[in-house]
Design an enzyme around this catalytic site. Structure first.
Site, PDB file in Angstrom:
ATOM      1  N   SER A   1      25.838 -20.724 -30.850  1.00  0.00           N
ATOM      2  CA  SER A   1      26.438 -19.875 -29.781  1.00  0.00           C
ATOM      3  C   SER A   1      27.259 -20.430 -28.804  1.00  0.00           C
ATOM      4  O   SER A   1      28.200 -19.964 -28.090  1.00  0.00           O
ATOM      5  CB  SER A   1      25.241 -19.155 -29.012  1.00  0.00           C
ATOM      6  OG  SER A   1      24.627 -20.001 -28.138  1.00  0.00           O
TER       7      SER A   1
ATOM      8  N   GLY B   1      21.104 -15.361 -26.572  1.00  0.00           N
ATOM      9  CA  GLY B   1      19.715 -15.316 -26.260  1.00  0.00           C
ATOM     10  C   GLY B   1      19.347 -14.049 -25.284  1.00  0.00           C
ATOM     11  O   GLY B   1      18.190 -13.520 -25.537  1.00  0.00           O
TER      12      GLY B   1
ATOM     13  N   CYS C   1      21.218 -23.424 -33.777  1.00  0.00           N
ATOM     14  CA  CYS C   1      20.747 -22.510 -33.112  1.00  0.00           C
ATOM     15  C   CYS C   1      19.399 -21.582 -33.203  1.00  0.00           C
ATOM     16  O   CYS C   1      19.344 -21.205 -34.419  1.00  0.00           O
ATOM     17  CB  CYS C   1      21.909 -21.465 -32.919  1.00  0.00           C
ATOM     18  SG  CYS C   1      21.521 -19.856 -31.606  1.00  0.00           S
TER      19      CYS C   1
ATOM     20  N   THR D   1      18.221 -19.123 -31.933  1.00  0.00           N
ATOM     21  CA  THR D   1      18.375 -17.758 -31.450  1.00  0.00           C
ATOM     22  C   THR D   1      18.804 -17.106 -32.750  1.00  0.00           C
ATOM     23  O   THR D   1      18.646 -16.251 -33.362  1.00  0.00           O
ATOM     24  CB  THR D   1      19.104 -17.408 -30.243  1.00  0.00           C
ATOM     25  OG1 THR D   1      18.791 -18.107 -29.237  1.00  0.00           O
ATOM     26  CG2 THR D   1      19.392 -16.007 -30.038  1.00  0.00           C
TER      27      THR D   1
ATOM     28  N   CYS E   1      15.445 -24.349 -27.747  1.00  0.00           N
ATOM     29  CA  CYS E   1      16.946 -23.950 -27.758  1.00  0.00           C
ATOM     30  C   CYS E   1      17.800 -25.210 -27.900  1.00  0.00           C
ATOM     31  O   CYS E   1      17.314 -26.209 -27.136  1.00  0.00           O
ATOM     32  CB  CYS E   1      17.314 -23.098 -26.690  1.00  0.00           C
ATOM     33  SG  CYS E   1      19.074 -22.996 -26.116  1.00  0.00           S
ATOM     34  N   THR E   2      18.532 -25.315 -28.728  1.00  0.00           N
ATOM     35  CA  THR E   2      19.359 -26.442 -28.877  1.00  0.00           C
ATOM     36  C   THR E   2      20.192 -26.856 -27.583  1.00  0.00           C
ATOM     37  O   THR E   2      20.732 -28.155 -27.667  1.00  0.00           O
ATOM     38  CB  THR E   2      20.412 -26.196 -30.145  1.00  0.00           C
ATOM     39  OG1 THR E   2      21.365 -25.270 -29.949  1.00  0.00           O
ATOM     40  CG2 THR E   2      19.739 -26.256 -31.554  1.00  0.00           C
ATOM     41  N   HIS E   3      20.292 -26.096 -26.668  1.00  0.00           N
ATOM     42  CA  HIS E   3      21.042 -26.596 -25.277  1.00  0.00           C
ATOM     43  C   HIS E   3      20.163 -27.392 -24.222  1.00  0.00           C
ATOM     44  O   HIS E   3      20.539 -28.108 -24.124  1.00  0.00           O
ATOM     45  CB  HIS E   3      21.417 -25.409 -24.732  1.00  0.00           C
ATOM     46  CG  HIS E   3      22.486 -24.718 -25.186  1.00  0.00           C
ATOM     47  ND1 HIS E   3      22.606 -23.938 -26.032  1.00  0.00           N
ATOM     48  CD2 HIS E   3      23.870 -24.738 -24.531  1.00  0.00           C
ATOM     49  CE1 HIS E   3      23.852 -23.264 -26.015  1.00  0.00           C
ATOM     50  NE2 HIS E   3      24.805 -23.923 -25.418  1.00  0.00           N
TER      51      HIS E   3
HETATM   52  N1  DGL Z   1      21.184 -22.840 -28.344  1.00  0.00           N
HETATM   53  C1  DGL Z   1      20.817 -21.617 -28.668  1.00  0.00           C
HETATM   54  C2  DGL Z   1      19.747 -21.702 -29.319  1.00  0.00           C
HETATM   55  O1  DGL Z   1      19.320 -22.629 -29.670  1.00  0.00           O
HETATM   56  C3  DGL Z   1      21.096 -20.221 -27.869  1.00  0.00           C
HETATM   57  C4  DGL Z   1      21.552 -20.257 -26.377  1.00  0.00           C
HETATM   58  C5  DGL Z   1      22.096 -18.861 -26.159  1.00  0.00           C
HETATM   59  O2  DGL Z   1      23.289 -18.626 -26.597  1.00  0.00           O
HETATM   60  O3  DGL Z   1      21.372 -18.138 -25.417  1.00  0.00           O
HETATM   61  O4  DGL Z   1      18.777 -20.805 -29.118  1.00  0.00           O
END
Ligand code: DGL
Length: 257
Positions: free
Chosen positions: A12, A44, A74, A76, A185-187
Protein backbone atom coordinates in the site's frame (compact mmCIF):
# COMPACT_ATOMS: atom_id res chain seq x y z
CA UNK A 1 9.09 -16.84 -19.48
CA UNK A 2 12.22 -14.68 -19.37
CA UNK A 3 14.05 -15.15 -16.04
CA UNK A 4 15.48 -11.63 -16.36
CA UNK A 5 12.03 -10.11 -15.91
CA UNK A 6 11.67 -8.32 -12.58
CA UNK A 7 10.08 -9.62 -9.42
CA UNK A 8 7.29 -7.18 -8.58
CA UNK A 9 6.95 -6.18 -4.95
CA UNK A 10 3.70 -4.48 -3.99
CA UNK A 11 2.54 -2.68 -0.87
CA UNK A 12 0.00 0.00 0.00
CA UNK A 13 3.00 2.29 0.46
CA UNK A 14 6.67 2.07 1.36
CA UNK A 15 6.40 -0.68 4.00
CA UNK A 16 7.04 -3.40 1.43
CA UNK A 17 10.58 -2.04 1.21
CA UNK A 18 11.27 -4.13 4.35
CA UNK A 19 10.43 -7.17 2.19
CA UNK A 20 12.40 -5.84 -0.78
CA UNK A 21 15.38 -5.42 1.57
CA UNK A 22 15.26 -9.11 2.52
CA UNK A 23 14.77 -10.17 -1.11
CA UNK A 24 17.80 -8.14 -2.20
CA UNK A 25 19.90 -9.66 0.58
CA UNK A 26 19.01 -13.21 -0.51
CA UNK A 27 18.59 -12.70 -4.26
CA UNK A 28 20.85 -9.80 -5.23
CA UNK A 29 21.02 -10.74 -8.91
CA UNK A 30 17.30 -10.36 -9.43
CA UNK A 31 15.71 -7.33 -11.02
CA UNK A 32 12.90 -5.76 -8.99
CA UNK A 33 9.94 -3.54 -9.68
CA UNK A 34 8.70 -1.92 -6.47
CA UNK A 35 5.20 -0.43 -6.51
CA UNK A 36 3.90 1.53 -3.53
CA UNK A 37 0.32 2.76 -3.65
CA UNK A 38 1.04 5.67 -1.33
CA UNK A 39 -1.64 7.87 -2.96
CA UNK A 40 -4.26 5.44 -1.64
CA UNK A 41 -2.58 4.50 1.65
CA UNK A 42 -3.34 3.55 4.31
CA UNK A 43 -5.19 0.42 3.22
CA UNK A 44 -5.49 -0.97 6.75
CA UNK A 45 -8.37 1.27 7.80
CA UNK A 46 -10.37 0.84 4.58
CA UNK A 47 -13.36 -1.47 4.06
CA UNK A 48 -12.43 -4.85 2.56
CA UNK A 49 -14.07 -4.19 -0.83
CA UNK A 50 -11.91 -1.09 -1.30
CA UNK A 51 -8.73 -2.95 -0.33
CA UNK A 52 -9.64 -5.67 -2.81
CA UNK A 53 -10.34 -3.20 -5.62
CA UNK A 54 -7.08 -1.30 -5.03
CA UNK A 55 -5.09 -4.56 -4.86
CA UNK A 56 -6.61 -5.86 -8.10
CA UNK A 57 -5.81 -2.62 -9.90
CA UNK A 58 -2.20 -2.63 -8.65
CA UNK A 59 -1.65 -6.25 -9.65
CA UNK A 60 -3.20 -5.72 -13.10
CA UNK A 61 -0.81 -2.81 -13.57
CA UNK A 62 2.23 -4.87 -12.47
CA UNK A 63 1.29 -7.84 -14.64
CA UNK A 64 0.93 -5.42 -17.56
CA UNK A 65 4.45 -4.10 -16.92
CA UNK A 66 5.86 -7.63 -17.31
CA UNK A 67 6.88 -9.50 -14.18
CA UNK A 68 7.88 -13.11 -13.49
CA UNK A 69 6.58 -13.21 -9.91
CA UNK A 70 4.62 -11.06 -7.50
CA UNK A 71 5.60 -10.60 -3.88
CA UNK A 72 2.77 -9.10 -1.87
CA UNK A 73 4.79 -7.11 0.66
CA UNK A 74 1.69 -6.25 2.66
CA UNK A 75 -0.10 -8.18 5.41
CA UNK A 76 -3.31 -6.26 4.80
CA UNK A 77 -3.48 -7.11 1.09
CA UNK A 78 -2.57 -10.71 1.86
CA UNK A 79 -5.28 -10.98 4.47
CA UNK A 80 -8.04 -9.43 2.37
CA UNK A 81 -7.16 -10.09 -1.27
CA UNK A 82 -4.55 -12.78 -1.88
CA UNK A 83 -7.03 -15.62 -2.45
CA UNK A 84 -8.77 -13.59 -5.16
CA UNK A 85 -5.47 -12.42 -6.68
CA UNK A 86 -4.29 -16.04 -6.91
CA UNK A 87 -7.57 -17.19 -8.45
CA UNK A 88 -7.49 -14.38 -11.01
CA UNK A 89 -3.81 -14.84 -11.94
CA UNK A 90 -3.36 -18.63 -12.02
CA UNK A 91 -0.12 -18.57 -14.06
CA UNK A 92 1.65 -16.09 -11.81
CA UNK A 93 3.91 -17.01 -8.87
CA UNK A 94 2.47 -15.07 -5.93
CA UNK A 95 4.30 -15.03 -2.61
CA UNK A 96 2.48 -13.35 0.25
CA UNK A 97 3.03 -12.00 3.76
CA UNK A 98 1.44 -13.03 7.03
CA UNK A 99 2.19 -12.07 10.63
CA UNK A 100 4.95 -14.31 12.04
CA UNK A 101 2.76 -15.67 14.87
CA UNK A 102 3.89 -19.28 14.34
CA UNK A 103 7.65 -18.68 14.73
CA UNK A 104 6.99 -16.40 17.71
CA UNK A 105 4.78 -19.01 19.45
CA UNK A 106 7.28 -21.81 18.79
CA UNK A 107 10.25 -19.73 19.95
CA UNK A 108 8.85 -19.08 23.42
CA UNK A 109 6.09 -21.52 24.44
CA UNK A 110 3.84 -19.96 27.06
CA UNK A 111 5.24 -16.49 26.35
CA UNK A 112 3.34 -13.29 25.72
CA UNK A 113 3.30 -12.20 22.08
CA UNK A 114 2.23 -8.72 21.13
CA UNK A 115 0.97 -8.68 17.54
CA UNK A 116 1.11 -5.23 15.97
CA UNK A 117 -0.85 -4.96 12.72
CA UNK A 118 -3.43 -2.93 10.87
CA UNK A 119 -7.14 -3.06 11.76
CA UNK A 120 -7.91 -4.98 8.57
CA UNK A 121 -5.26 -7.62 9.38
CA UNK A 122 -6.24 -8.24 13.01
CA UNK A 123 -9.91 -8.54 12.10
CA UNK A 124 -9.31 -10.78 9.08
CA UNK A 125 -9.98 -14.53 8.91
CA UNK A 126 -6.29 -15.38 8.32
CA UNK A 127 -5.27 -13.75 11.56
CA UNK A 128 -8.15 -15.27 13.52
CA UNK A 129 -7.12 -18.71 12.31
CA UNK A 130 -3.51 -18.05 13.41
CA UNK A 131 -4.79 -17.09 16.86
CA UNK A 132 -6.87 -20.26 16.87
CA UNK A 133 -3.90 -22.44 15.97
CA UNK A 134 -1.30 -20.92 18.28
CA UNK A 135 -3.43 -19.32 21.01
CA UNK A 136 -2.92 -22.35 23.27
CA UNK A 137 0.87 -22.20 22.92
CA UNK A 138 1.25 -18.54 23.83
CA UNK A 139 -0.68 -15.55 25.09
CA UNK A 140 -1.44 -13.53 21.98
CA UNK A 141 -2.25 -9.85 22.53
CA UNK A 142 -3.66 -8.10 19.47
CA UNK A 143 -2.53 -4.54 19.01
CA UNK A 144 -4.09 -2.74 16.05
CA UNK A 145 -1.99 0.32 15.21
CA UNK A 146 -3.99 2.75 13.06
CA UNK A 147 -1.81 5.76 12.31
CA UNK A 148 1.53 4.00 12.70
CA UNK A 149 2.26 3.42 9.03
CA UNK A 150 1.86 7.14 8.45
CA UNK A 151 4.96 7.82 10.58
CA UNK A 152 7.00 5.64 8.21
CA UNK A 153 5.39 7.11 5.09
CA UNK A 154 6.62 10.52 6.15
CA UNK A 155 10.07 9.20 6.96
CA UNK A 156 9.64 9.56 10.74
CA UNK A 157 11.19 6.29 11.98
CA UNK A 158 11.97 7.56 15.47
CA UNK A 159 10.84 10.66 17.37
CA UNK A 160 9.29 11.67 20.69
CA UNK A 161 5.86 11.71 19.01
CA UNK A 162 6.36 8.18 17.69
CA UNK A 163 7.46 6.86 21.09
CA UNK A 164 4.46 8.56 22.73
CA UNK A 165 2.18 6.92 20.13
CA UNK A 166 3.72 3.49 20.87
CA UNK A 167 3.44 3.92 24.65
CA UNK A 168 -0.25 4.67 24.19
CA UNK A 169 -0.81 1.56 21.99
CA UNK A 170 1.12 -0.65 24.40
CA UNK A 171 -1.27 0.26 27.24
CA UNK A 172 -3.22 -2.71 25.86
CA UNK A 173 -0.67 -4.89 27.70
CA UNK A 174 -1.89 -3.57 31.04
CA UNK A 175 1.67 -3.05 32.25
CA UNK A 176 2.87 -6.57 31.33
CA UNK A 177 6.04 -6.94 29.34
CA UNK A 178 5.78 -9.08 26.19
CA UNK A 179 8.45 -11.66 25.36
CA UNK A 180 8.12 -10.94 21.69
CA UNK A 181 6.53 -8.60 19.22
CA UNK A 182 5.21 -9.76 15.86
CA UNK A 183 5.63 -7.00 13.30
CA UNK A 184 2.38 -7.72 11.46
CA UNK A 185 2.61 -4.82 9.03
CA UNK A 186 5.55 -4.41 6.68
CA UNK A 187 5.97 -0.76 7.67
CA UNK A 188 6.74 -1.65 11.29
CA UNK A 189 10.27 -3.11 10.95
CA UNK A 190 11.35 0.46 10.20
CA UNK A 191 10.27 1.56 13.68
CA UNK A 192 11.97 -1.37 15.44
CA UNK A 193 14.38 0.97 17.25
CA UNK A 194 11.50 2.98 18.74
CA UNK A 195 9.61 -0.21 19.72
CA UNK A 196 12.71 -1.52 21.53
CA UNK A 197 13.27 1.85 23.18
CA UNK A 198 9.75 1.69 24.63
CA UNK A 199 9.49 -2.03 25.48
CA UNK A 200 13.10 -2.78 26.36
CA UNK A 201 16.09 -3.91 24.32
CA UNK A 202 15.56 -7.56 25.29
CA UNK A 203 12.20 -7.94 23.53
CA UNK A 204 12.41 -10.22 20.47
CA UNK A 205 10.96 -8.78 17.28
CA UNK A 206 9.60 -11.05 14.53
CA UNK A 207 9.80 -9.68 11.00
CA UNK A 208 8.44 -12.06 8.34
CA UNK A 209 10.57 -10.59 5.54
CA UNK A 210 13.49 -13.10 5.57
CA UNK A 211 11.00 -16.01 5.44
CA UNK A 212 9.17 -14.39 2.52
CA UNK A 213 12.47 -14.00 0.66
CA UNK A 214 13.29 -17.70 1.22
CA UNK A 215 9.84 -18.68 -0.03
CA UNK A 216 10.28 -16.51 -3.15
CA UNK A 217 13.63 -18.15 -3.82
CA UNK A 218 12.13 -21.66 -3.47
CA UNK A 219 9.25 -20.83 -5.82
CA UNK A 220 11.50 -19.25 -8.46
CA UNK A 221 14.03 -22.08 -8.27
CA UNK A 222 11.26 -24.69 -8.64
CA UNK A 223 9.99 -22.87 -11.74
CA UNK A 224 13.53 -22.49 -13.18
CA UNK A 225 13.14 -18.72 -13.03
CA UNK A 226 16.10 -17.55 -10.94
CA UNK A 227 17.93 -14.86 -12.88
CA UNK A 228 21.07 -16.46 -14.36
CA UNK A 229 22.70 -13.07 -14.99
CA UNK A 230 25.90 -12.22 -13.13
CA UNK A 231 26.15 -9.02 -11.11
CA UNK A 232 23.65 -7.05 -9.09
CA UNK A 233 20.15 -6.61 -10.51
CA UNK A 234 18.27 -3.33 -10.85
CA UNK A 235 15.41 -1.84 -8.87
CA UNK A 236 12.72 0.12 -10.69
CA UNK A 237 10.64 2.27 -8.36
CA UNK A 238 7.03 3.23 -8.97
CA UNK A 239 4.61 5.02 -6.70
CA UNK A 240 1.03 6.17 -7.24
CA UNK A 241 1.75 9.39 -5.33
CA UNK A 242 2.96 12.35 -7.38
CA UNK A 243 5.34 13.27 -4.54
CA UNK A 244 8.86 12.44 -5.84
CA UNK A 245 9.94 12.23 -2.19
CA UNK A 246 8.28 8.80 -1.92
CA UNK A 247 10.88 7.17 -4.18
CA UNK A 248 13.67 8.89 -2.25
CA UNK A 249 12.14 7.57 0.95
CA UNK A 250 12.09 4.05 -0.51
CA UNK A 251 15.78 4.22 -1.34
CA UNK A 252 16.55 5.49 2.15
CA UNK A 253 14.48 2.78 3.85
CA UNK A 254 16.17 0.12 1.73
CA UNK A 255 19.52 1.05 3.25
CA UNK A 256 18.24 1.18 6.85
CA UNK A 257 19.78 -1.47 9.14
N1 DGL B 1 2.20 -2.29 4.99
C1 DGL B 1 0.88 -2.73 5.14
C2 DGL B 1 0.79 -4.09 5.85
O1 DGL B 1 1.72 -4.85 5.86
C3 DGL B 1 -0.27 -1.88 5.45
C4 DGL B 1 -0.24 -0.46 5.80
C5 DGL B 1 -1.56 0.20 5.47
O2 DGL B 1 -1.72 0.56 4.31
O3 DGL B 1 -2.41 0.33 6.34
O4 DGL B 1 -0.24 -4.44 6.38
Amino acid sequence: MDARLPIAVFDSGMGGVSVLRALRALLPRENYLYFGDSANAPYGVRPYDEILALSRAAVAHLVGEGTKALVVGCNTVTSVAVKTLRAENPGLIIVATEPAVKPAALAKPGGTILVMATDATVHGDNFLSLVHRYGDDAKIVQCPCPGLMEFVERGETDSDALRAYLRKRFEILGGAKPDSVVLGCTHYPFVSGAIRAVLGEDVTLFDPAPGIARQAKRRLAAAGLLNPQAGEGEIRWENSSTDPGMIELGKKLLLME
